[in-house]
Scaffold this active site. Structure first.
Site, PDB file in Angstrom:
ATOM      1  N   ARG A  73      30.263  24.488  29.215  1.00 59.53           N
ATOM      2  CA  ARG A  73      30.554  23.143  29.742  1.00 59.53           C
ATOM      3  C   ARG A  73      30.141  22.993  31.194  1.00 59.53           C
ATOM      4  NH1 ARG A  73      36.547  22.468  29.256  1.00 59.53           N
ATOM      5  NH2 ARG A  73      36.385  24.665  29.716  1.00 59.53           N
ATOM      6  N   ASN A 125      34.960  20.988  25.009  1.00 59.31           N
ATOM      7  CA  ASN A 125      35.152  21.908  23.904  1.00 59.31           C
ATOM      8  C   ASN A 125      35.848  21.154  22.777  1.00 59.31           C
ATOM      9  OD1 ASN A 125      34.102  24.179  25.172  1.00 59.31           O
ATOM     10  ND2 ASN A 125      36.083  24.862  25.933  1.00 59.31           N
TER      11      ASN A 125
END
Length: 114
Positions: free
Chosen positions: A36, A54
Protein backbone atom coordinates in the site's frame (compact mmCIF):
# COMPACT_ATOMS: atom_id res chain seq x y z
CA UNK A 1 3.18 -10.73 -12.24
CA UNK A 2 3.97 -14.36 -12.99
CA UNK A 3 3.84 -15.61 -16.57
CA UNK A 4 0.32 -16.52 -17.60
CA UNK A 5 -1.27 -14.82 -14.59
CA UNK A 6 -4.82 -13.75 -15.44
CA UNK A 7 -5.80 -10.15 -16.01
CA UNK A 8 -9.52 -9.44 -15.98
CA UNK A 9 -10.60 -6.25 -17.73
CA UNK A 10 -13.92 -4.48 -18.07
CA UNK A 11 -14.09 -1.06 -19.70
CA UNK A 12 -16.33 1.95 -20.09
CA UNK A 13 -15.55 4.96 -22.29
CA UNK A 14 -13.57 7.81 -20.68
CA UNK A 15 -15.15 11.07 -19.56
CA UNK A 16 -15.20 14.04 -21.95
CA UNK A 17 -12.10 15.53 -20.33
CA UNK A 18 -10.01 12.40 -21.04
CA UNK A 19 -9.98 11.34 -17.39
CA UNK A 20 -10.83 7.81 -16.31
CA UNK A 21 -11.39 5.80 -13.17
CA UNK A 22 -9.53 2.55 -12.55
CA UNK A 23 -10.67 0.08 -9.88
CA UNK A 24 -7.93 -2.55 -9.61
CA UNK A 25 -7.73 -5.56 -7.30
CA UNK A 26 -4.29 -7.13 -6.88
CA UNK A 27 -4.06 -10.76 -5.77
CA UNK A 28 -0.95 -12.56 -4.53
CA UNK A 29 1.51 -11.92 -1.71
CA UNK A 30 0.48 -8.28 -1.41
CA UNK A 31 -0.20 -7.75 2.30
CA UNK A 32 2.52 -7.36 4.91
CA UNK A 33 5.10 -6.35 2.28
CA UNK A 34 4.60 -2.58 2.13
CA UNK A 35 2.42 -2.78 -0.99
CA UNK A 36 0.00 0.00 0.00
CA UNK A 37 2.77 2.47 0.85
CA UNK A 38 4.55 1.58 -2.39
CA UNK A 39 1.31 2.28 -4.34
CA UNK A 40 0.82 5.53 -2.39
CA UNK A 41 4.26 6.79 -3.47
CA UNK A 42 3.70 5.92 -7.12
CA UNK A 43 0.18 7.34 -7.30
CA UNK A 44 1.27 10.60 -5.67
CA UNK A 45 4.30 10.87 -7.99
CA UNK A 46 1.90 10.52 -10.95
CA UNK A 47 -0.47 13.09 -9.34
CA UNK A 48 -3.38 10.66 -9.37
CA UNK A 49 -6.24 10.80 -6.88
CA UNK A 50 -7.98 7.97 -5.05
CA UNK A 51 -7.12 5.35 -2.46
CA UNK A 52 -5.54 1.95 -1.81
CA UNK A 53 -6.60 -0.55 0.88
CA UNK A 54 -5.98 -4.08 2.09
CA UNK A 55 -9.02 -6.30 1.67
CA UNK A 56 -10.14 -9.01 4.09
CA UNK A 57 -9.53 -11.72 1.48
CA UNK A 58 -5.79 -10.89 1.36
CA UNK A 59 -5.92 -8.80 -1.83
CA UNK A 60 -5.20 -5.09 -2.24
CA UNK A 61 -7.76 -2.82 -3.91
CA UNK A 62 -6.85 0.48 -5.56
CA UNK A 63 -9.42 3.00 -6.85
CA UNK A 64 -7.77 5.83 -8.72
CA UNK A 65 -8.70 8.60 -11.14
CA UNK A 66 -6.68 10.61 -13.62
CA UNK A 67 -5.50 10.71 -17.23
CA UNK A 68 -5.63 7.25 -18.81
CA UNK A 69 -1.90 7.11 -19.78
CA UNK A 70 -0.92 7.75 -16.14
CA UNK A 71 -3.45 5.20 -14.88
CA UNK A 72 -1.98 2.63 -17.27
CA UNK A 73 1.50 3.41 -15.92
CA UNK A 74 0.22 2.79 -12.38
CA UNK A 75 -1.46 -0.41 -13.58
CA UNK A 76 1.90 -1.63 -14.90
CA UNK A 77 3.40 -0.85 -11.48
CA UNK A 78 0.60 -2.78 -9.74
CA UNK A 79 1.31 -5.84 -11.89
CA UNK A 80 4.99 -5.73 -10.88
CA UNK A 81 4.68 -4.86 -7.18
CA UNK A 82 7.46 -4.01 -4.72
CA UNK A 83 10.45 -6.28 -4.15
CA UNK A 84 8.99 -8.45 -1.36
CA UNK A 85 5.61 -8.96 -3.06
CA UNK A 86 4.35 -11.52 -5.57
CA UNK A 87 1.53 -10.46 -7.87
CA UNK A 88 -0.55 -13.36 -9.22
CA UNK A 89 -3.27 -11.34 -10.95
CA UNK A 90 -4.73 -7.88 -11.36
CA UNK A 91 -8.44 -7.38 -12.07
CA UNK A 92 -9.24 -4.07 -13.75
CA UNK A 93 -12.53 -2.23 -13.97
CA UNK A 94 -12.48 1.00 -16.00
CA UNK A 95 -15.20 3.63 -15.78
CA UNK A 96 -15.86 7.35 -16.04
CA UNK A 97 -14.39 9.39 -13.16
CA UNK A 98 -16.56 10.77 -10.37
CA UNK A 99 -14.20 13.56 -9.29
CA UNK A 100 -14.84 12.70 -5.64
CA UNK A 101 -11.19 12.40 -4.58
CA UNK A 102 -8.68 15.04 -3.58
CA UNK A 103 -5.24 13.51 -3.36
CA UNK A 104 -4.33 9.88 -2.81
CA UNK A 105 -4.41 8.04 0.51
CA UNK A 106 -4.36 4.68 2.25
CA UNK A 107 -7.67 3.44 3.63
CA UNK A 108 -8.01 1.11 6.59
CA UNK A 109 -8.27 -2.68 6.30
CA UNK A 110 -11.23 -4.05 4.42
CA UNK A 111 -12.87 -0.74 3.58
CA UNK A 112 -16.24 -1.49 2.02
CA UNK A 113 -15.90 0.88 -0.93
CA UNK A 114 -16.52 4.52 -1.48
Amino acid sequence: MSAGAPRVTESIEPGRDGLRRLDATVVGRVQGVGFRYWVLERARALRLSGWVANQQDGSVRCVVEGPEPLLRRLLTNLAEGPAMSRVDSVAELWSAPTGEFSGFRIRSLGHGGD
